[in-house]
Motif scaffolding. Structure first.
Motif, mmCIF file in Angstrom:
data_model
loop_
_atom_site.group_PDB
_atom_site.id
_atom_site.type_symbol
_atom_site.label_atom_id
_atom_site.label_comp_id
_atom_site.label_asym_id
_atom_site.label_seq_id
_atom_site.Cartn_x
_atom_site.Cartn_y
_atom_site.Cartn_z
ATOM 1 N N GLY A 33 4.503 -8.853 -5.548
ATOM 2 C CA GLY A 33 4.275 -9.062 -7.046
ATOM 3 C C GLY A 33 4.678 -7.541 -8.078
ATOM 4 N N LEU A 34 3.553 -6.721 -8.401
ATOM 5 C CA LEU A 34 4.489 -5.929 -9.312
ATOM 6 C C LEU A 34 3.362 -4.708 -8.906
ATOM 7 N N VAL A 35 4.098 -3.823 -8.724
ATOM 8 C CA VAL A 35 2.570 -3.712 -7.869
ATOM 9 C C VAL A 35 3.660 -1.690 -7.644
ATOM 10 N N GLU A 36 2.531 -0.662 -7.319
ATOM 11 C CA GLU A 36 3.282 0.581 -6.919
ATOM 12 C C GLU A 36 4.265 1.206 -5.728
ATOM 13 N N LEU A 37 5.505 1.435 -6.189
ATOM 14 C CA LEU A 37 6.542 1.524 -5.554
ATOM 15 C C LEU A 37 6.015 1.352 -3.640
ATOM 16 N N ASP A 38 5.660 2.248 -3.577
ATOM 17 C CA ASP A 38 4.791 2.747 -2.361
ATOM 18 C C ASP A 38 4.300 1.518 -1.606
ATOM 19 N N ASP A 39 3.777 0.837 -2.252
ATOM 20 C CA ASP A 39 2.391 -0.392 -2.106
ATOM 21 C C ASP A 39 4.052 -2.001 -2.087
ATOM 22 N N TRP A 40 5.050 -1.164 -2.249
ATOM 23 C CA TRP A 40 6.470 -2.690 -2.098
ATOM 24 C C TRP A 40 6.618 -2.578 -0.612
ATOM 25 N N TRP A 41 6.184 -3.453 0.495
ATOM 26 C CA TRP A 41 6.798 -3.641 1.646
ATOM 27 C C TRP A 41 6.806 -1.691 2.419
ATOM 28 N N PRO A 42 5.642 -1.180 2.409
ATOM 29 C CA PRO A 42 6.362 -0.229 2.459
ATOM 30 C C PRO A 42 6.299 0.107 4.360
ATOM 31 N N ALA A 43 7.353 1.180 4.658
ATOM 32 C CA ALA A 43 7.831 1.321 6.024
ATOM 33 C C ALA A 43 7.169 1.575 6.935
ATOM 34 N N GLY A 44 5.684 2.193 6.722
ATOM 35 C CA GLY A 44 5.054 1.766 7.820
ATOM 36 C C GLY A 44 3.276 2.868 7.353
ATOM 37 N N PRO A 45 2.863 2.985 7.722
ATOM 38 C CA PRO A 45 1.081 3.948 7.343
ATOM 39 C C PRO A 45 1.256 4.836 6.189
ATOM 40 N N ARG A 46 0.873 5.627 5.036
ATOM 41 C CA ARG A 46 0.822 6.562 4.628
ATOM 42 C C ARG A 46 0.620 7.762 5.021
ATOM 43 N N THR A 47 1.554 8.572 5.189
ATOM 44 C CA THR A 47 1.010 10.114 5.124
ATOM 45 C C THR A 47 0.490 11.210 4.886
ATOM 46 N N ARG A 48 -0.069 10.689 3.602
ATOM 47 C CA ARG A 48 -0.472 11.606 2.608
ATOM 48 C C ARG A 48 -0.708 11.054 1.178
ATOM 49 N N GLU A 49 -2.090 11.030 0.790
ATOM 50 C CA GLU A 49 -2.317 10.453 -0.197
ATOM 51 C C GLU A 49 -1.250 10.531 -1.616
ATOM 52 N N PRO A 50 -1.673 9.411 -2.453
ATOM 53 C CA PRO A 50 -0.127 9.802 -3.690
ATOM 54 C C PRO A 50 -0.565 10.966 -4.494
ATOM 55 N N TRP A 51 0.381 10.992 -5.129
ATOM 56 C CA TRP A 51 -0.185 12.834 -6.183
ATOM 57 C C TRP A 51 0.200 11.655 -7.088
ATOM 58 N N PRO A 52 -1.267 12.026 -8.041
ATOM 59 C CA PRO A 52 -1.445 11.474 -9.039
ATOM 60 C C PRO A 52 0.283 10.924 -9.738
#
Length: 281
Positions: A249-268
């Motif tokens: 759906g309509l989501v934060e960009l890195d949540d749209w089928w990400p390439a892999g797990p996050r390497t850090r927490e998102p900046w605000p």
């Protein structure tokens, strides 16, 4: 190489080049660390960074979204036509490069009304017979879709991907972006896709982030850019009316089928953008 002379408008908007005024495309180029911008564009970006010091990361997040979407739509959905509106300045992993990596004959038309984008777009044309650049205003769907270069290069009776990546948040309410999108969607053949990213105001759901969004809007206006609108989720969803959104759906960009797990927490500031892909059934 193709004959670009017939594709060049007789009186191009390039004549409006003014290096004393900031440009959306050039400010975005500055945020990506590019070199095709003026001092005024860099000053605007510096003002933005006073509120959002990681806005450059937001620009790269937006680019990663574009790459994942184009890969999906070529490799899995099999679409081989792209109309990239407000395409901006060429940078790494442009739409045609990603699409043609999967489908060598994929056809891409870039549309922008910035003079520097026009110059670099023409350079792209000389390198790639499957790629075109049109200098036009994305807020005028009839003019864009009726442009002779677009109609020659794309078959608008077959599915096409309409790219609105980081564009409509620079269109004011007075210009009615929802009506602009309705015109595009109605003109697309069944089976077409729309990919969109847009600045997001989370409003009451995240008051502190919402305050940052409003401060960013003020900074862009004060800097003379004149555009930049962080809209609520409901307003952004209106821009995708008539389409079925693909999961998630309509989501934060890195949540749209990400390439892999996050390497850090998102900046605000990375929370302040939504994206999605819809299909016209």
């Amino acid at each position: 190489m193709h004959d670009t002379a017939q594709d060049t408008p007789r009186i191009p908007p390039s004549a409006r080049l003014d290096p004393t005024r900031p440009s959306v495309a050039r400010v975005y180029d500055a945020s990506l660390g590019g070199k095709d911008n003026y001092d005024i564009d860099r000053r605007v970006f510096e003002q933005v960074m006073q509120v959002a010091p990681h806005q450059g990361d937001v620009s790269w997040m937006n680019r990663r979204f574009l790459v994942r979407v184009v890969r999906y739509l070529t490799e899995l959905a099999g679409v081989d036509q792209f109309l990239d509106l407000g395409s901006g300045l060429p940078t790494v992993q442009n739409t045609h490069e990603v699409a043609q990596f999967s489908i060598s004959g994929a056809r891409v038309v870039y549309v922008d009304n910035d003079p520097i984008c026009n110059a670099h777009g023409r350079a792209l044309l000389e390198e790639n017979e499957h790629t075109r650049f049109v200098e036009a205003d994305l807020t005028d769907p009839a003019s864009v879709l009726g442009h002779p270069v677009i109609r020659r290069h794309l078959d608008l009776t077959k599915p096409v991907v309409l790219m609105q990546i980081g564009t409509l948040h620079h269109v004011s309410d007075a210009e009615d972006p929802a009506a602009i999108m309705r015109a595009y969607v109605e003109a697309l053949p069944a089976g077409s896709y729309v990919a969109m990213t847009h600045f997001w105001d989370p409003a009451d759901a995240a008051p502190e982030l919402s305050r940052q969004a409003h401060e960013l809007m003020r900074r862009l206006r004060d800097a003379g850019l004149g555009t930049g609108f962080w809209r609520t989720r409901e307003r952004i969803e209106e821009l995708l009316a008539g389409l079925d959104l693909l999961p998630p759906g309509l989501v934060e960009l890195d949540d749209w089928w990400p390439a892999g797990p996050r390497t850090r927490e998102p900046w605000p500031e990375e929370h302040l953008m939504l994206g999605g892909v819809g299909v016209k059934r």
